[in-house]
Design an enzyme around this catalytic site. Sequence first.
Site, PDB file in Angstrom:
ATOM      1  CB  SER A 248      -2.179  29.760  45.015  1.00  0.00           C
ATOM      2  OG  SER A 248      -3.266  29.695  45.920  1.00  0.00           O
TER       3      SER A 248
ATOM      4  CE  LYS B 181      -2.031  28.436  40.853  1.00  0.00           C
ATOM      5  NZ  LYS B 181      -2.714  29.696  41.250  1.00  0.00           N
ATOM      6  CB  THR B 182      -2.166  34.281  40.379  1.00  0.00           C
ATOM      7  OG1 THR B 182      -3.219  33.307  40.412  1.00  0.00           O
ATOM      8  CG2 THR B 182      -2.140  34.928  39.006  1.00  0.00           C
ATOM      9  N   GLY B 183      -0.866  33.963  43.053  1.00  0.00           N
ATOM     10  CA  GLY B 183      -0.992  33.607  44.462  1.00  0.00           C
ATOM     11  C   GLY B 183      -1.424  34.818  45.269  1.00  0.00           C
TER      12      GLY B 183
END
Length: 613
Positions: free
Chosen positions: A399, A546-548
């Site tokens: 993501s 932003k995480t993923g």
Amino acid sequence: MTPTDLLMFRFLLASGGCLAAGLAVWAVMALCRRALPALASQRSAWLLAQVTIVAAFLLILLPHSERLRLVPPIEIESVTQAHPAIAEQAPTSNSTASASSAPGAQTAERSWLALGAHAWLLCYLLGLGYALARLLEARRILNSLAASGGRLRAPHQHDGFIRPLPLDPTVIEIDAPISPMLFGLFKPRLLLPAHLRSFETTQQQMMVEHELTHLRRHDLHWISASILLQTLLWFNPFMRLLRANLSWALELGCDRDVLDGRPAIQRKAYAAALVVQLKLQRSPVTHALAFGAVSAPTLAGRIALIREPGAMPHRRWTRLAALAALASVLTGSLALQPTFAWRGESVPPLPGPAPQASSTPVSPGATTDTISCTELADAASGKRLVHEGQCDERITPASTFNIAVSLMGYDSGILEDEHTPVMPFRKGYVHWNPAWRTATDPSSWLKHSVLWYAQQVASRLGAARFHGYVTSFDYGNRDVSGDPGKDNGLVLSWVSSSLKISPAEQVTFLRKVVNRQLPLAPKAYDMTARIMQPEMLDNGWEIHGKTGTASPVLPDGRDDPDHQYGWYVGWARKGQRTIVFARMALERRQEGFAGGRVKEAFLRDLRTRLGTL
């Protein structure tokens, strides 16, 4: 592994390091005292020795750069359970899921060492309470002694006073078998035994002058600081030994000042008075909160130095030698301290040689150890600030690729502002996460990492334009073909598929975003930064991140059920300074999402790193 467990681990490690530092400090001070006998009377050296041990304790306890450590990490295996494959979730949702986890699952994740660390904290708190209770009891005894006596309204009427009193202490004469005694940090009180009047006038004067010299030299402040440090580290026996040597140095210092320039006959009279005082005491009062107790173990040494004043020189070189020795101990404790590393959690990796960039991810079959990377660079200059771990290994962006999709969407006009367009959820859309089963706008898309929303943006761009954007971004390996033979590159190439990027390349891409060096309209940069919903750290840094989360792919094409990749990428800004970052970890699957855990661990580490970069 919970944040509380991590804190307990660090406290346990700090306690052990504190004991090791105490042994080293005591050995160094013993050697210095043997080589430089004058060290025995240097109060600053003994207090600095205690401060060195406390500093070693705090250096291990507080977060700081692991690059200073030379000892390999101690690996701790977490007891976790495998969970079915799950998609990325927003940090807020991840926190909620973690909070709602069953207590039994959290207990199962704690290793025996975690339980031991919690037990040690409980023991420490109980010991600290006991140490404080003893101090209060000592204070009560001293106050009771003072209350049993009578205050001298005119101290000059006592033969022991030959000059005005410094700092106006309260003088109390008491009919008790004690030695002259000074106590009270904020309200100094001088206790004089009634039997002191039976001494010769010169002896009385020197005994009283000794106590008043403590007051003039502010020795009460020195000993109070020492007692505070000893109480905080009550479990360290070397703190008690150093405090005893500080008390000894304070007594020697006052003896030296009182006897300075006096003839030998008066020196002998003073030594004789100490001997008589010891005989008159039924039991010496040895409370650390007071000065003045005469005890058998120290009397012989004091008399020897009284008779030979040349044995107590006041040398600056003595202080410098002790200071250099203590500095070496502190430096060694910082460089040689061990640290814990655990499997199944994202932790700051140790520095090491970076592997060469590769489009092939690490084989999941070989992932018995945690793989991780931390990469930071100055956005303006491009100077690499941190490069720790496997930062050149290409893996799926998951993501985090939504940053690139957002730039494409706003540049192309598909996305208009934070809340436009709103796309309804339709049957057939991926909905691994319950938060995805609703109408979504750009802000909620990025917050919850709604996969189907990103797929709709990519589909409206079309394959050619989508590939063109990825190529112009020079994003990782730029391969958006998707899974072989499935023709799904437009909707899934960035999720455990063909598109791969390394943490180092993430940082390079983010530098271009921050510096607006991509062929995009200004609105694309502005709106992307806005929907990333910045967070403020308590040290003033603004974080856009932003995480993923995604699963590695096994050789047979299935998702690895036992491991997850976790990402957290973005930039930190404060004033005119901007730092871009990427944190990646491949860890064993556990409750929640790897991206959220990586973010939480990284932000704890980032607060300290940003203060030193």
